[in-house]
Design a protein around this motif. Structure first.
Motif, short mmCIF file in Angstrom:
data_model
loop_
_atom_site.label_atom_id
_atom_site.label_comp_id
_atom_site.label_asym_id
_atom_site.label_seq_id
_atom_site.Cartn_x
_atom_site.Cartn_y
_atom_site.Cartn_z
N ASP A 185 -2.26 22.08 -9.27
CA ASP A 185 -2.12 23.41 -8.17
C ASP A 185 -3.12 23.39 -7.07
O ASP A 185 -2.57 23.79 -6.05
CB ASP A 185 -2.17 24.67 -9.19
CG ASP A 185 -1.54 25.81 -8.42
OD1 ASP A 185 -0.98 25.67 -7.56
OD2 ASP A 185 -1.93 26.93 -8.77
N LEU A 186 -4.44 23.22 -7.25
CA LEU A 186 -5.24 23.36 -6.31
C LEU A 186 -5.01 22.28 -5.34
O LEU A 186 -5.33 22.29 -3.93
CB LEU A 186 -6.68 23.27 -6.60
CG LEU A 186 -7.00 24.40 -7.41
CD1 LEU A 186 -8.34 24.16 -8.34
CD2 LEU A 186 -7.34 25.65 -6.32
N ALA A 193 -4.41 23.46 -13.45
CA ALA A 193 -5.17 23.68 -12.30
C ALA A 193 -5.63 22.96 -11.01
O ALA A 193 -5.31 23.39 -9.83
CB ALA A 193 -6.67 24.57 -12.56
N TYR A 228 -10.98 32.88 -14.34
CA TYR A 228 -10.22 32.45 -15.41
C TYR A 228 -11.16 31.55 -16.20
O TYR A 228 -11.23 31.64 -17.33
CB TYR A 228 -9.02 31.65 -15.26
CG TYR A 228 -7.62 32.57 -15.02
CD1 TYR A 228 -7.33 33.39 -15.99
CD2 TYR A 228 -7.23 32.52 -13.67
CE1 TYR A 228 -6.24 34.35 -15.53
CE2 TYR A 228 -5.92 33.37 -13.53
CZ TYR A 228 -5.80 34.34 -14.35
OH TYR A 228 -4.69 35.11 -14.16
N ILE A 229 -11.90 30.48 -15.58
CA ILE A 229 -12.82 29.94 -16.18
C ILE A 229 -14.06 30.44 -16.64
O ILE A 229 -14.36 30.24 -17.80
CB ILE A 229 -13.46 28.95 -15.13
CG1 ILE A 229 -12.51 27.83 -14.76
CG2 ILE A 229 -14.67 28.04 -15.47
CD1 ILE A 229 -12.78 26.95 -13.48
N GLY A 285 -10.67 29.53 -4.66
CA GLY A 285 -11.33 29.22 -5.90
C GLY A 285 -11.59 30.45 -6.71
O GLY A 285 -11.83 30.31 -7.91
N ALA A 308 -15.14 27.14 -8.07
CA ALA A 308 -14.80 27.78 -9.17
C ALA A 308 -15.63 27.37 -10.46
O ALA A 308 -16.17 28.22 -11.09
CB ALA A 308 -13.38 27.53 -9.53
N LEU A 334 -12.24 23.92 -6.24
CA LEU A 334 -12.50 23.86 -7.54
C LEU A 334 -14.03 23.82 -7.79
O LEU A 334 -14.39 24.33 -8.75
CB LEU A 334 -12.01 22.42 -8.21
CG LEU A 334 -12.12 21.92 -9.57
CD1 LEU A 334 -11.66 22.85 -10.30
CD2 LEU A 334 -11.43 20.64 -9.63
N TYR A 375 -9.50 31.14 -9.77
CA TYR A 375 -9.77 30.11 -10.85
C TYR A 375 -11.29 30.10 -11.41
O TYR A 375 -11.55 30.10 -12.86
CB TYR A 375 -9.51 28.81 -10.39
CG TYR A 375 -7.99 28.34 -9.88
CD1 TYR A 375 -7.16 27.99 -10.71
CD2 TYR A 375 -7.73 28.69 -8.29
CE1 TYR A 375 -5.95 27.86 -10.40
CE2 TYR A 375 -6.41 28.53 -8.03
CZ TYR A 375 -5.47 27.99 -8.86
OH TYR A 375 -4.31 27.65 -8.63
N PHE A 424 -7.45 24.09 -19.25
CA PHE A 424 -7.10 24.77 -18.11
C PHE A 424 -7.02 24.09 -16.71
O PHE A 424 -6.40 24.22 -16.15
CB PHE A 424 -8.07 26.02 -18.19
CG PHE A 424 -7.86 26.98 -16.67
CD1 PHE A 424 -6.62 27.73 -16.39
CD2 PHE A 424 -8.76 26.92 -15.61
CE1 PHE A 424 -6.67 28.46 -15.46
CE2 PHE A 424 -8.54 27.68 -14.31
CZ PHE A 424 -7.54 28.51 -14.51
N LEU A 425 -7.96 23.18 -16.55
CA LEU A 425 -8.31 22.36 -15.58
C LEU A 425 -7.15 21.30 -15.23
O LEU A 425 -6.80 21.11 -13.94
CB LEU A 425 -9.57 21.73 -15.49
CG LEU A 425 -10.94 22.47 -15.26
CD1 LEU A 425 -12.00 21.41 -15.45
CD2 LEU A 425 -10.64 23.37 -13.91
#
Length: 305
Positions: free
Chosen positions: A240-241, A237, A186-187, A180, A108, A105, A183, A233-234
Motif C-alpha cells: 500500500d505504501l 502495508a 497500528y504498529i 506514516g 512508522a 514506513l 501505520y 501487518f507489514l
C-alpha cells in the motif's frame, strides 16, 4: 523453502488473471468513456478515436487483445496521455511513490515499535495511557486533515519545511509523517498487545530469574516474539505504501503513481486504471510472499510444506 516459493508464485497466476478480468469488465461497464468531454466531440473524430484504440470492436475481442498484451507485459497506451504508455506512466510514477512509501514506513517503524514496547512495559501507568491517547488521536485524524494541518504549522507558521513537491530531504519530511502516522499507530497497538502477551510467557520469567537486565530481556527475547503480528501487518502495508497515497500525493503535489490513478479514474482512462490496479495486486502478492518467508527466519518452529 524454494518449493514453497515456487508453489506460491504458480498459485498467484490465477489470482492475477481474475483481478485483470474483473478490472477489465468493471471499467468497460462503468458509465462514461475516455473520450467524453464537456464539449461534444464531432462524430467523425469520435469514430476515429474509437477505431485507433480498438474500442469500436466487440467486448470479447477487446478482452482477448488485452490478455494477449498482458502476456507480453504490455499494459497498453494511455487514452488521456497519447504520448505515454501505461508502462511508462508506472515507470515514472512508481519510483517516487516507492520513495515516499519507504520513508513513511521507516518513520512508522521508528515511532510505532518503541511506542508499543514502552507502553507495554509501563502497562496501566501514566506513560501507557499517554501513549494510547496519542494513538487514538492518530487513528481519529485522517490524512486529508493531518497533511494540511502539518503544512499550516510547520510550513506556513514556523517555516521549517516546504509545503510541497518532492526531491530534497526537507520536502520529504511532512509527506512521510502524514502517510506514516496511521501505520505507526497500528504498529504501536500491535506491538503493545503482543508484547503484553509475550512478557507473561515462561521463558521471560526464566530470563528474569537468571538475573538478566530489563533492556536485554525486552530487545533480545521478548521483542522477537512480539514482531510476528507486526510483520504480518507489514505485508499489505508495504504494498500500500509503495504504490503511494492518493491523498498525500495530492496534498503535497508529489508526482507519484497515486496522482495518475486518481486522474485516470475520473477521466475513465481504462488502461491506466487497469494497469495500476494490476500492478498493485502483483506488489501485494509479492509483499505477502516475502512476509511468509521472513516468518521462517523469525520463528524457526514454523515449517513450510
Amino acid at each position: 523453502m524454494i518449493r514453497f516459493i515456487l508453489r506460491r508464485l504458480v498459485l498467484s497466476i490465477p489470482v492475477i488473471f481474475l483481478i485483470a478480468t474483473t478490472t477489465f469488465f468493471i471499467m468497460r461497464l462503468a458509465p462514461g468513456g475516455p473520450f467524453q468531454m464537456e464539449k461534444a466531440i464531432p462524430p467523425e473524430i469520435m469514430a476515429n478515436l474509437q477505431a485507433k484504440y480498438g474500442l469500436d470492436q466487440s467486448l470479447p475481442v477487446q478482452y482477448g487483445r488485452y490478455l494477449r498484451n498482458l502476456l507480453h507485459f504490455d499494459l497498453g497506451p494511455s487514452y488521456k496521455f497519447p504520448d505515454r504508455t501505461v508502462n511508462r506512466i508506472i515507470g515514472e510514477g512508481f519510483p517516487v511513490s516507492l520513495e515516499l512509501g519507504m520513508a513513511a514506513l521507516i518513520f512508522a517503524l521508528l515511532l510505532g515499535i518503541p511506542a508499543g514496547v514502552i507502553s507495554a512495559v509501563k502497562h496501566r501507568g501514566f506513560v501507557d495511557h499517554l501513549t494510547m491517547g496519542i494513538v487514538l488521536i492518530g487513528i481519529s485524524v485522517p490524512t486529508f486533515v493531518m497533511g494540511p494541518l502539518l503544512i499550516l504549522v510547520f510550513s506556513l507558521t514556523l517555516f521549517w519545511f516546504p509545503p510541497g513537491l518532492w526531491g530534497t530531504f526537507r520536502q520529504m519530511v511532512l509527506p512521510s509523517i502524514t502517510l506514516g502516522m496511521l501505520y505507526a499507530v497500528y504498529i504501536a497497538r500491535l506491538t503493545r498487545a503482543e508484547m503484553l502477551e509475550v512478557l507473561q510467557q515462561d521463558y521471560i520469567r526464566t530470563a528474569r530469574a537468571k538475573g538478566l537486565g530489563q533492556f536485554r530481556i525486552l530487545w533480545k527475547h521478548a521483542l522477537n516474539g512480539a514482531m510476528l503480528p507486526v510483520v504480518s501487518f507489514l505485508g499489505p502495508a508495504i504494498a500500500d505504501l509503495a504504490t503511494g497515497s492518493i491523498v498525500v500525493e495530492k496534498v503535497f503535489a508529489i508526482p507519484g503513481l497515486g496522482r495518475f490513478f486518481v486522474d485516470s479514474a475520473f477521466s475513465r482512462d481504462y488502461t491506466v486504471v487497469m494497469g495500476t490496479v494490476l500492478f498493485y495486486a502483483v506488489l501485494l502478492i509479492l509483499a505477502n510472499l516475502v512476509v511468509d518467508v521472513l516468518y521462517q527466519f523469525m520463528d524457526p518452529t514454523i515449517e513450510y510444506r
